[in-house]
Design an enzyme around this catalytic site. Structure first.
Site, PDB file in Angstrom:
ATOM      1  N   ASP A  79      95.059  81.774 -49.418  1.00  0.00           N
ATOM      2  CA  ASP A  79      95.414  83.103 -49.499  1.00  0.00           C
ATOM      3  C   ASP A  79      96.092  83.431 -50.649  1.00  0.00           C
ATOM      4  O   ASP A  79      96.545  83.072 -51.470  1.00  0.00           O
ATOM      5  CB  ASP A  79      96.304  83.506 -48.289  1.00  0.00           C
ATOM      6  CG  ASP A  79      97.837  82.470 -48.343  1.00  0.00           C
ATOM      7  OD1 ASP A  79      97.511  81.640 -48.859  1.00  0.00           O
ATOM      8  OD2 ASP A  79      98.681  83.261 -48.106  1.00  0.00           O
ATOM      9  N   GLU A 136      99.573  80.886 -46.438  1.00  0.00           N
ATOM     10  CA  GLU A 136     100.982  80.401 -46.698  1.00  0.00           C
ATOM     11  C   GLU A 136     101.872  81.277 -47.175  1.00  0.00           C
ATOM     12  O   GLU A 136     103.235  81.126 -46.868  1.00  0.00           O
ATOM     13  CB  GLU A 136     100.618  79.454 -48.157  1.00  0.00           C
ATOM     14  CG  GLU A 136     101.871  78.609 -48.489  1.00  0.00           C
ATOM     15  CD  GLU A 136     102.762  79.310 -49.487  1.00  0.00           C
ATOM     16  OE1 GLU A 136     104.005  79.349 -49.188  1.00  0.00           O
ATOM     17  OE2 GLU A 136     102.487  80.204 -50.194  1.00  0.00           O
TER      18      GLU A 136
END
Length: 386
Positions: A79, A136
């Site tokens: 991400d 994350e």
């Protein structure tokens, strides 16, 4: 065993993968494009199995070695961040307000490079599980994948993670055994007093005054109630109250973060925050309610696995290029959840003299790709000798 020759030769190709991901950043769990890109690559590499939708949008690739054996998981995050990029790179983000400011594009590319090599050579006995994780930065994607059966479904015996580190020269690694990265908790403090006209404060219970006192009061928790050798941070980062100059606001809200390096200190800080916030607010006639949200735990490297990771890094970069006494940092990483489930270790790979993580001018240094990818390959080959 230095950098793997084939990975060094493929560095420009892998950098191209990385730059593609950099141009198309996605946030949190909404990484469908990135996940599809990863799954397509893994399939093209000929891995034995590709599972999608693990932890909502996570991807797992499975590669079996030449003989049965243990199962080692390698994790990369996918991400990006909600930041407007200012790097000026030719491959800068094409999505306004989003960018890979933490290097997860590089992490994904390095693990893909390792996956291709491992699928081609299979010079190990056992199974390599390649974990591409969403969310994350926010959302706890590691825990979501665990809750979705990551460790049990794929029979993971040990797990390893890696993150790039600006300020550490390219070609160097750093880690430590034990507590390495801090827990991350968010705090929200809602205040309610008695609002009124700013010219009649004696008829009010001022949430601005109470909030200002709380901002100062909570700092003594760290400076006066925690062993100076231990570490903790309490940062109040947002204070909202009122809308105009002549009204004392009825309500207010403070938001902040707490970072600690041990469960005991974490428990202590939460308990003391509740006490200090409530009593300080009460002294001003204001009611305070604390919402304390535990997000990521302390990241603790297991001693044996951290030592093994250091040995592998020395094989790749040289004996003098691995720092095994890296000081703990108060940044956080949800890989901590995985290390609570299985033994393993988390390591930094140098990103050179670049802008810092989460900075709008940051960019992953592609020169680190052969080192990170070689680390993954050598780790599997050494952990699972054929």
């Amino acid at each position: 065993m230095p950098i793997v020759n084939s990975l060094n030769a493929a560095a420009e190709e892998v950098a191209g993968w990385r730059r593609h991901l950099h141009r198309h950043p996605e946030l949190g769990y909404a990484v469908e494009g990135t996940a599809a890109y990863v799954a397509d690559k893994l399939t093209a590499f000929g891995v034995d199995a590709v599972a999608t939708g693990i932890g909502r949008t996570g991807v797992v690739g499975v590669i079996h070695g030449r003989a049965p054996g243990r199962t080692i998981a390698l994790r990369a995050d996918m991400d990006a961040l909600p930041i407007l990029e200012t790097s000026g790179k030719d491959w800068a983000s094409e999505v306004p307000g989003r960018m890979h400011a933490c290097g997860h594009d590089g992490h994904t590319a390095m693990l893909l490079a390792a996956a291709r090599h491992l699928a081609e050579t299979r010079n190990f006995a056992g199974t390599a599980v390649l974990v591409f994780q969403p969310a994350e930065e926010a959302g706890g994607g590691a825990k979501a994948m665990i809750d979705d059966g990551l460790m049990t479904r794929f029979g993971v015996d040990a797990v390893y993670g890696m993150h790039n580190a600006p300020g550490i020269p390219v070609g160097r690694f750093a880690l430590r055994s034990g507590a390495f990265l801090a827990s991350c908790d968010t705090i929200t403090i809602d205040l309610e007093g008695v609002g009124g006209h700013a010219a009649t404060p004696h008829l009010c219970c001022d949430t601005v005054l109470a909030g200002a006192a709380i901002v100062q009061a909570v700092q003594h928790i760290v400076s006066r109630t925690i062993d100076p050798i231990a570490s903790a941070v309490i940062s109040i980062t947002c204070f909202n109250a009122g809308f105009t100059d002549n009204v004392i606001p009825q309500t207010g809200r403070l938001v902040g973060t707490v970072r600690t390096l041990s469960p005991a200190v974490r428990d202590h800080v939460e308990a003391r925050l509740r006490q200090v916030i409530e009593t300080t607010a009460a002294a001003y006639g204001v009611k305070a309610v604390l919402d304390y949200n535990r997000e990521y735990p302390v990241l603790v490297n297991h001693e044996r696995e951290a030592g093994f990771a250091a040995e592998v890094a020395r094989d790749v970069a040289g004996a003098d290029a691995v720092n095994t006494a890296m000081p703990p940092e108060l940044g956080s990483e949800d890989f901590a959840f995985m290390l609570e489930e299985r033994p393993g270790a988390f390591i930094f790979v140098g990103n050179g003299n670049t802008a810092g993580l989460h900075h709008p001018a940051y960019d992953f240094d592609d020169a680190a790709i052969p080192y990170g990818a070689s680390y993954w390959v050598r780790l599997v080959e050494r952990a699972l000798p054929a």
